[in-house]
Write a protein that holds these residues in place. Structure first.
Motif, PDB file in Angstrom:
ATOM      1  N   GLU A 151      73.590  55.977  11.570  1.00 31.08           N
ATOM      2  CA  GLU A 151      73.649  57.152  11.132  1.00 31.08           C
ATOM      3  C   GLU A 151      73.140  57.517   9.818  1.00 31.08           C
ATOM      4  O   GLU A 151      72.688  58.462   9.592  1.00 31.08           O
ATOM      5  CB  GLU A 151      75.153  57.888  10.693  1.00 31.08           C
ATOM      6  CG  GLU A 151      75.744  58.573  10.820  1.00 31.08           C
ATOM      7  CD  GLU A 151      75.312  59.815  11.908  1.00 31.08           C
ATOM      8  OE1 GLU A 151      75.503  60.840  11.318  1.00 31.08           O
ATOM      9  OE2 GLU A 151      75.223  59.395  12.332  1.00 31.08           O
ATOM     10  N   SER A 185      74.773  50.458  13.162  1.00 26.03           N
ATOM     11  CA  SER A 185      76.040  50.718  12.740  1.00 26.03           C
ATOM     12  C   SER A 185      75.073  51.580  11.824  1.00 26.03           C
ATOM     13  O   SER A 185      75.788  52.652  11.034  1.00 26.03           O
ATOM     14  CB  SER A 185      76.432  49.478  12.369  1.00 26.03           C
ATOM     15  OG  SER A 185      76.245  48.150  11.118  1.00 26.03           O
ATOM     16  N   ASP A 222      73.975  58.831  25.726  1.00 21.93           N
ATOM     17  CA  ASP A 222      73.513  59.892  24.490  1.00 21.93           C
ATOM     18  C   ASP A 222      72.405  58.787  24.310  1.00 21.93           C
ATOM     19  O   ASP A 222      71.869  59.340  23.586  1.00 21.93           O
ATOM     20  CB  ASP A 222      74.842  59.229  23.473  1.00 21.93           C
ATOM     21  CG  ASP A 222      75.510  59.718  23.783  1.00 21.93           C
ATOM     22  OD1 ASP A 222      76.130  60.585  24.300  1.00 21.93           O
ATOM     23  OD2 ASP A 222      77.153  58.456  22.934  1.00 21.93           O
ATOM     24  N   ASN A 223      71.090  58.172  24.421  1.00 20.39           N
ATOM     25  CA  ASN A 223      70.501  57.307  24.320  1.00 20.39           C
ATOM     26  C   ASN A 223      69.268  58.105  24.712  1.00 20.39           C
ATOM     27  O   ASN A 223      68.406  58.876  23.845  1.00 20.39           O
ATOM     28  CB  ASN A 223      69.919  56.075  24.675  1.00 20.39           C
ATOM     29  CG  ASN A 223      70.588  55.057  23.192  1.00 20.39           C
ATOM     30  OD1 ASN A 223      70.431  55.251  22.505  1.00 20.39           O
ATOM     31  ND2 ASN A 223      71.712  53.946  24.227  1.00 20.39           N
ATOM     32  N   PHE A 236      72.246  53.828  20.504  1.00 22.58           N
ATOM     33  CA  PHE A 236      73.720  54.929  21.213  1.00 22.58           C
ATOM     34  C   PHE A 236      75.420  53.266  22.283  1.00 22.58           C
ATOM     35  O   PHE A 236      73.821  53.047  23.014  1.00 22.58           O
ATOM     36  CB  PHE A 236      73.707  55.431  22.000  1.00 22.58           C
ATOM     37  CG  PHE A 236      73.833  56.931  20.808  1.00 22.58           C
ATOM     38  CD1 PHE A 236      74.568  57.596  20.378  1.00 22.58           C
ATOM     39  CD2 PHE A 236      72.243  56.845  20.162  1.00 22.58           C
ATOM     40  CE1 PHE A 236      74.210  58.352  18.833  1.00 22.58           C
ATOM     41  CE2 PHE A 236      72.005  58.471  19.899  1.00 22.58           C
ATOM     42  CZ  PHE A 236      72.986  58.913  18.956  1.00 22.58           C
ATOM     43  N   HIS A 237      75.702  53.443  22.559  1.00 20.97           N
ATOM     44  CA  HIS A 237      76.212  52.169  23.079  1.00 20.97           C
ATOM     45  C   HIS A 237      75.877  52.570  24.829  1.00 20.97           C
ATOM     46  O   HIS A 237      75.713  52.299  25.822  1.00 20.97           O
ATOM     47  CB  HIS A 237      78.068  53.075  22.966  1.00 20.97           C
ATOM     48  CG  HIS A 237      78.344  51.728  22.056  1.00 20.97           C
ATOM     49  ND1 HIS A 237      78.525  50.526  22.181  1.00 20.97           N
ATOM     50  CD2 HIS A 237      79.447  52.316  20.396  1.00 20.97           C
ATOM     51  CE1 HIS A 237      79.167  49.570  21.241  1.00 20.97           C
ATOM     52  NE2 HIS A 237      79.738  50.901  19.654  1.00 20.97           N
ATOM     53  N   ARG A 238      76.767  54.106  24.804  1.00 21.71           N
ATOM     54  CA  ARG A 238      75.818  54.930  26.197  1.00 21.71           C
ATOM     55  C   ARG A 238      74.462  55.315  26.136  1.00 21.71           C
ATOM     56  O   ARG A 238      73.811  55.729  25.572  1.00 21.71           O
ATOM     57  CB  ARG A 238      76.371  56.020  26.220  1.00 21.71           C
ATOM     58  CG  ARG A 238      78.711  56.286  26.208  1.00 21.71           C
ATOM     59  CD  ARG A 238      78.912  56.882  26.548  1.00 21.71           C
ATOM     60  NE  ARG A 238      78.280  57.923  26.684  1.00 21.71           N
ATOM     61  CZ  ARG A 238      79.306  59.543  26.850  1.00 21.71           C
ATOM     62  NH1 ARG A 238      79.609  59.839  26.413  1.00 21.71           N
ATOM     63  NH2 ARG A 238      78.348  60.125  28.047  1.00 21.71           N
ATOM     64  N   TRP A 298      80.270  55.504  12.563  1.00 21.85           N
ATOM     65  CA  TRP A 298      79.243  54.740  13.499  1.00 21.85           C
ATOM     66  C   TRP A 298      80.187  54.097  14.338  1.00 21.85           C
ATOM     67  O   TRP A 298      79.740  53.632  15.463  1.00 21.85           O
ATOM     68  CB  TRP A 298      79.542  53.416  12.211  1.00 21.85           C
ATOM     69  CG  TRP A 298      81.307  53.363  11.478  1.00 21.85           C
ATOM     70  CD1 TRP A 298      81.656  54.171  10.787  1.00 21.85           C
ATOM     71  CD2 TRP A 298      82.043  52.845  13.334  1.00 21.85           C
ATOM     72  NE1 TRP A 298      82.961  53.556  10.921  1.00 21.85           N
ATOM     73  CE2 TRP A 298      83.138  52.346  11.764  1.00 21.85           C
ATOM     74  CE3 TRP A 298      82.510  51.831  13.762  1.00 21.85           C
ATOM     75  CZ2 TRP A 298      84.526  52.283  12.223  1.00 21.85           C
ATOM     76  CZ3 TRP A 298      83.274  51.521  14.409  1.00 21.85           C
ATOM     77  CH2 TRP A 298      84.717  51.354  12.809  1.00 21.85           C
ATOM     78  N   ALA A 299      81.520  54.828  15.059  1.00 19.72           N
ATOM     79  CA  ALA A 299      81.891  54.194  16.647  1.00 19.72           C
ATOM     80  C   ALA A 299      80.933  54.759  17.785  1.00 19.72           C
ATOM     81  O   ALA A 299      80.929  53.741  18.774  1.00 19.72           O
ATOM     82  CB  ALA A 299      82.942  55.438  17.017  1.00 19.72           C
ATOM     83  N   ASP A 300      80.311  55.670  17.695  1.00 18.62           N
ATOM     84  CA  ASP A 300      78.862  56.351  19.536  1.00 18.62           C
ATOM     85  C   ASP A 300      77.822  54.654  19.081  1.00 18.62           C
ATOM     86  O   ASP A 300      77.082  54.477  20.365  1.00 18.62           O
ATOM     87  CB  ASP A 300      78.294  57.151  18.422  1.00 18.62           C
ATOM     88  CG  ASP A 300      79.533  58.300  19.111  1.00 18.62           C
ATOM     89  OD1 ASP A 300      80.747  57.817  19.415  1.00 18.62           O
ATOM     90  OD2 ASP A 300      79.061  59.445  19.215  1.00 18.62           O
ATOM     91  N   TYR A 301      77.707  53.837  17.960  1.00 15.42           N
ATOM     92  CA  TYR A 301      76.427  53.333  18.061  1.00 15.42           C
ATOM     93  C   TYR A 301      76.784  51.490  18.039  1.00 15.42           C
ATOM     94  O   TYR A 301      78.339  50.776  17.745  1.00 15.42           O
ATOM     95  CB  TYR A 301      76.135  53.376  16.709  1.00 15.42           C
ATOM     96  CG  TYR A 301      75.597  54.296  16.182  1.00 15.42           C
ATOM     97  CD1 TYR A 301      74.406  55.663  16.507  1.00 15.42           C
ATOM     98  CD2 TYR A 301      76.002  55.042  14.817  1.00 15.42           C
ATOM     99  CE1 TYR A 301      74.099  56.485  16.134  1.00 15.42           C
ATOM    100  CE2 TYR A 301      75.756  56.672  14.884  1.00 15.42           C
ATOM    101  CZ  TYR A 301      74.499  56.890  15.524  1.00 15.42           C
ATOM    102  OH  TYR A 301      74.340  58.708  14.801  1.00 15.42           O
ATOM    103  N   ARG A 302      75.930  50.834  18.806  1.00 14.21           N
ATOM    104  CA  ARG A 302      76.639  49.594  19.469  1.00 14.21           C
ATOM    105  C   ARG A 302      76.422  48.832  17.832  1.00 14.21           C
ATOM    106  O   ARG A 302      75.839  49.213  17.170  1.00 14.21           O
ATOM    107  CB  ARG A 302      75.016  49.237  19.663  1.00 14.21           C
ATOM    108  CG  ARG A 302      74.653  49.029  21.105  1.00 14.21           C
ATOM    109  CD  ARG A 302      73.590  48.867  21.454  1.00 14.21           C
ATOM    110  NE  ARG A 302      72.555  49.016  21.449  1.00 14.21           N
ATOM    111  CZ  ARG A 302      71.435  48.048  21.485  1.00 14.21           C
ATOM    112  NH1 ARG A 302      71.729  47.473  21.626  1.00 14.21           N
ATOM    113  NH2 ARG A 302      69.740  48.607  20.097  1.00 14.21           N
TER     114      ARG A 302
END
Length: 142
Positions: free
Chosen positions: A22, A19, A73-74, A68-70, A11-15
């Motif tokens: 995944e 969450s 990645d999106n 995604f945060h980035r 879950w770390a890469d997701y806003r």
């Protein structure tokens, strides 16, 4: 806690509000690789149509939620979903042309082989464009 730390990779890469993305992603993968096989093998077009609809759904969800945060990645995820949609559309079209080449030629003005070549070149062009844009993004990040 120890459990949270050990599952961070999920879950770390997701806003935070996405969450559970995944979990949805695993369901998508299971649908495309397993659940479509529950459809009778004589109904190949139905299998392809289900895969296409699932891919369109997830492309839409990806574009709407941007989980995604980035942003990179999106963008990459969106391109991957778009590629799946193009592949399944191509397969569906080729299945239709395989059944009746005359209808294919009347509808598209191309034989099944020409239609396949057109989509293959289009797909390779999209892949090349994707790679060039990814390369450009990586250069901007460095």
């Amino acid at each position: 806690t120890k459990w949270v730390a050990s599952t961070r990779f999920l879950w770390a890469d997701y806003r935070p509000e996405a969450s559970l993305w995944e979990v949805l992603e695993v369901l998508r993968k299971l649908t495309l690789t397993c659940f479509v096989l529950l459809i009778d093998e004589r109904l190949e077009e139905a299998r392809t149509l289900v895969a296409l609809l699932v891919s369109i759904l997830f492309l839409s969800l990806q574009m709407a939620t941007q989980p995604f945060h980035r942003s990179e990645d999106n963008w990459l995820a969106t391109m991957a979903y778009l590629a799946l949609v193009v592949v399944y559309l191509t397969v569906l079209l080729l299945k239709m042309c395989e059944q009746d080449a005359v209808v294919c030629e009347d509808s598209f003005g191309l034989s099944p082989a020409e239609l396949f070549s057109t989509f293959a070149f289009f797909g390779m062009g999209l892949l090349l464009l994707h790679l060039l844009l990814v390369h450009r993004l990586l250069l901007l990040l460095l």
